[in-house]
Motif scaffolding. Structure first.
Motif, short mmCIF file in Angstrom:
data_model
loop_
_atom_site.label_atom_id
_atom_site.label_comp_id
_atom_site.label_asym_id
_atom_site.label_seq_id
_atom_site.Cartn_x
_atom_site.Cartn_y
_atom_site.Cartn_z
N PRO A 57 -3.67 7.39 -1.73
CA PRO A 57 -3.43 7.64 -0.31
C PRO A 57 -2.38 6.71 0.29
CG PRO A 57 -5.78 7.69 -0.77
CD PRO A 57 -5.11 7.19 -2.02
N ALA A 58 -2.22 5.52 -0.28
CA ALA A 58 -1.22 4.59 0.22
C ALA A 58 0.20 5.14 0.09
CB ALA A 58 -1.33 3.26 -0.52
N SER A 59 0.39 6.14 -0.78
CA SER A 59 1.71 6.75 -0.92
C SER A 59 2.19 7.38 0.38
CB SER A 59 1.68 7.82 -2.02
OG SER A 59 1.25 7.28 -3.25
N ALA B 74 -3.39 -4.25 -4.21
CA ALA B 74 -2.11 -4.20 -3.51
C ALA B 74 -1.76 -5.57 -2.95
CB ALA B 74 -2.17 -3.16 -2.39
N ALA B 75 -2.77 -6.31 -2.48
CA ALA B 75 -2.50 -7.63 -1.95
C ALA B 75 -2.01 -8.57 -3.04
CB ALA B 75 -3.75 -8.19 -1.29
N ALA B 76 -2.57 -8.43 -4.26
CA ALA B 76 -2.18 -9.30 -5.36
C ALA B 76 -0.84 -8.90 -5.97
CB ALA B 76 -3.27 -9.27 -6.44
N ASP B 77 -0.53 -7.63 -5.97
CA ASP B 77 0.70 -7.13 -6.58
C ASP B 77 1.35 -6.12 -5.64
OD1 ASP B 77 2.73 -6.09 -8.10
OD2 ASP B 77 1.42 -5.05 -9.52
N PRO B 78 2.45 -6.47 -4.98
CA PRO B 78 3.08 -5.55 -4.02
C PRO B 78 3.47 -4.21 -4.64
CG PRO B 78 4.00 -7.75 -3.82
CD PRO B 78 3.13 -7.76 -5.04
N THR B 79 3.79 -4.19 -5.94
CA THR B 79 4.21 -2.93 -6.56
C THR B 79 3.04 -1.98 -6.79
OG1 THR B 79 4.01 -3.81 -8.82
CG2 THR B 79 6.14 -4.08 -7.71
N ALA B 80 1.80 -2.47 -6.62
CA ALA B 80 0.64 -1.60 -6.82
C ALA B 80 0.62 -0.46 -5.80
CB ALA B 80 -0.65 -2.40 -6.73
N ALA B 81 1.24 -0.67 -4.64
CA ALA B 81 1.26 0.36 -3.60
C ALA B 81 2.40 1.35 -3.80
CB ALA B 81 1.38 -0.28 -2.22
N LEU B 82 3.30 1.09 -4.76
CA LEU B 82 4.44 1.97 -4.97
C LEU B 82 4.04 3.18 -5.81
CD1 LEU B 82 7.29 -0.57 -5.83
CD2 LEU B 82 6.66 0.34 -3.59
N THR B 83 4.64 4.32 -5.50
CA THR B 83 4.46 5.50 -6.34
C THR B 83 5.34 5.34 -7.59
OG1 THR B 83 6.29 6.73 -5.37
CG2 THR B 83 4.15 6.91 -4.27
N PRO B 84 5.07 6.13 -8.63
CA PRO B 84 5.95 6.08 -9.81
C PRO B 84 7.41 6.32 -9.45
CG PRO B 84 3.95 7.29 -10.33
CD PRO B 84 3.91 7.03 -8.86
N GLN C 284 8.90 5.60 -6.59
CA GLN C 284 9.43 4.42 -5.91
C GLN C 284 9.70 3.30 -6.91
OE1 GLN C 284 6.40 3.92 -2.97
NE2 GLN C 284 7.13 5.67 -1.76
N ARG C 285 8.91 3.21 -7.96
CA ARG C 285 9.18 2.22 -9.02
C ARG C 285 10.50 2.56 -9.71
NH1 ARG C 285 4.36 -0.59 -11.18
NH2 ARG C 285 2.65 -0.25 -9.72
N GLN C 286 10.75 3.85 -9.93
CA GLN C 286 12.03 4.25 -10.53
C GLN C 286 13.19 3.89 -9.61
OE1 GLN C 286 11.39 8.43 -11.21
NE2 GLN C 286 10.63 8.12 -13.28
N VAL C 287 13.01 4.12 -8.32
CA VAL C 287 14.06 3.78 -7.36
C VAL C 287 14.33 2.28 -7.37
CG1 VAL C 287 14.65 3.72 -4.89
CG2 VAL C 287 13.67 5.79 -5.88
N LEU C 288 13.28 1.49 -7.40
CA LEU C 288 13.45 0.04 -7.45
C LEU C 288 14.18 -0.36 -8.72
CD1 LEU C 288 12.99 -2.80 -6.39
CD2 LEU C 288 10.69 -2.75 -7.39
N ASP C 289 13.84 0.24 -9.84
CA ASP C 289 14.52 -0.03 -11.10
C ASP C 289 16.02 0.21 -10.97
OD1 ASP C 289 14.84 -0.49 -13.90
OD2 ASP C 289 14.78 1.67 -14.25
N LEU C 290 16.41 1.29 -10.30
CA LEU C 290 17.82 1.64 -10.17
C LEU C 290 18.52 0.78 -9.12
CD1 LEU C 290 17.52 5.51 -10.57
CD2 LEU C 290 18.31 3.84 -12.25
N LYS D 192 9.23 -2.00 2.62
CA LYS D 192 8.04 -2.41 3.37
C LYS D 192 6.96 -2.94 2.44
CE LYS D 192 4.64 -0.89 6.74
NZ LYS D 192 4.09 0.23 7.54
N ALA D 193 6.74 -2.25 1.30
CA ALA D 193 5.70 -2.67 0.37
C ALA D 193 5.99 -4.05 -0.21
CB ALA D 193 5.56 -1.64 -0.75
N LEU D 194 7.27 -4.33 -0.48
CA LEU D 194 7.64 -5.62 -1.06
C LEU D 194 7.77 -6.71 0.00
CD1 LEU D 194 10.38 -4.52 -3.63
CD2 LEU D 194 7.94 -4.91 -4.05
N GLY D 195 7.85 -6.30 1.27
CA GLY D 195 7.99 -7.28 2.34
C GLY D 195 9.35 -7.93 2.36
N VAL D 196 10.39 -7.15 2.01
CA VAL D 196 11.77 -7.67 2.01
C VAL D 196 12.60 -6.91 3.03
CG1 VAL D 196 11.64 -8.44 -0.38
CG2 VAL D 196 12.43 -6.12 0.11
#
Length: 227
Positions: free
Chosen positions: A68-70, A154-164, A166-172, A202-206
């Motif tokens: 649901p966080a997506s 999610a609090a321990a790992d900011p990427t836990a809230a990312l969708t697959p 969004q992880r690809q977008v971050l990679d690129l 927003k998820a990474l707080g940057v």
């Protein structure tokens, strides 16, 4: 019946359920036009391309939906859109995560037609709809007593809230690609990429892409991105 000027998007990978929801929105709630899609990316594309969409209904079990966080990406980039989860889940944690993401309602798929219409009408009238099962607790404690597991992760790992995606977008982004290049690499619209970028910032707080690239380069184990 009150007629609504705004259009709607229904996102669910079950075409029969999409048709049923579209019929309810048109016949009982007066929504003049419904866009039916089968994934989160397609829903974001529709929202990016059609500014007159005012209502968005999402299943939680469809391509692109991690949790649901997506839906925080929808609420962040389209704050004027009434966003409702219509899901088969009966997990209280899913309801809490959806509310935390900012949705306006969580409607169980198991509801009968009248209950579904009533729940959607409440949201359209400005209320937040929450199913009754959130008040039931196995141990008898208050509903807010426990912290949902996904919140802690999610609090321990900011990427836990990312969708697959969004992880690809971050990679690129880490690889130095522009939004236009990312859109081409992932076969997405540039508007959809912008939404994913806003959500992951927003998820990474940057504050910007450069900071996201720096964070990702230092912390993110990057799998090969694929469309």
């Amino acid at each position: 019946m009150t007629r609504h000027s705004g259009k709607a998007v229904v996102a669910d990978d079950d075409p029969f359920f999409r048709i049923a929801l579209a019929s309810i929105l048109t016949e009982h709630l007066g929504v003049p036009e419904i866009h039916q899609v089968g994934s989160l990316d397609e829903a974001l594309e529709a929202l990016a391309e059609k500014p007159d969409i005012r209502f968005a209904l999402f299943d939680l079990d469809m391509p692109g939906m991690e949790s649901p966080a997506s839906l925080s990406a929808v609420r962040e980039c389209f704050p004027e859109v009434l966003t409702v989860v219509v899901s088969g889940s009966t997990e209280r944690e899913d309801v809490f995560l959806a509310l935390r993401a900012g949705v306006h309602g969580f409607v169980p798929k198991g509801s009968n037609v009248e209950s579904l219409i009533q729940a959607l009408r409440m949201v359209f009238d400005g209320f937040v709809y929450v199913p009754a099962f959130v008040t039931r607790t196995p141990g008898g404690g208050p509903p807010e007593a426990a912290t949902p597991t996904a919140w802690r992760e999610a609090a321990a790992d900011p990427t836990a809230a990312l969708t697959p995606r969004q992880r690809q977008v971050l990679d690129l982004i880490v690889a130095g690609q522009s939004n236009k290049e990312i859109a081409r690499s992932l076969s997405l619209g540039e508007g959809t990429v912008k939404i994913h970028v806003a959500a992951l910032l927003k998820a990474l707080g940057v504050p910007n892409r450069s900071a996201a690239a720096a964070w990702g380069g230092a912390n993110f184990a990057r799998p090969r991105a694929a469309p």
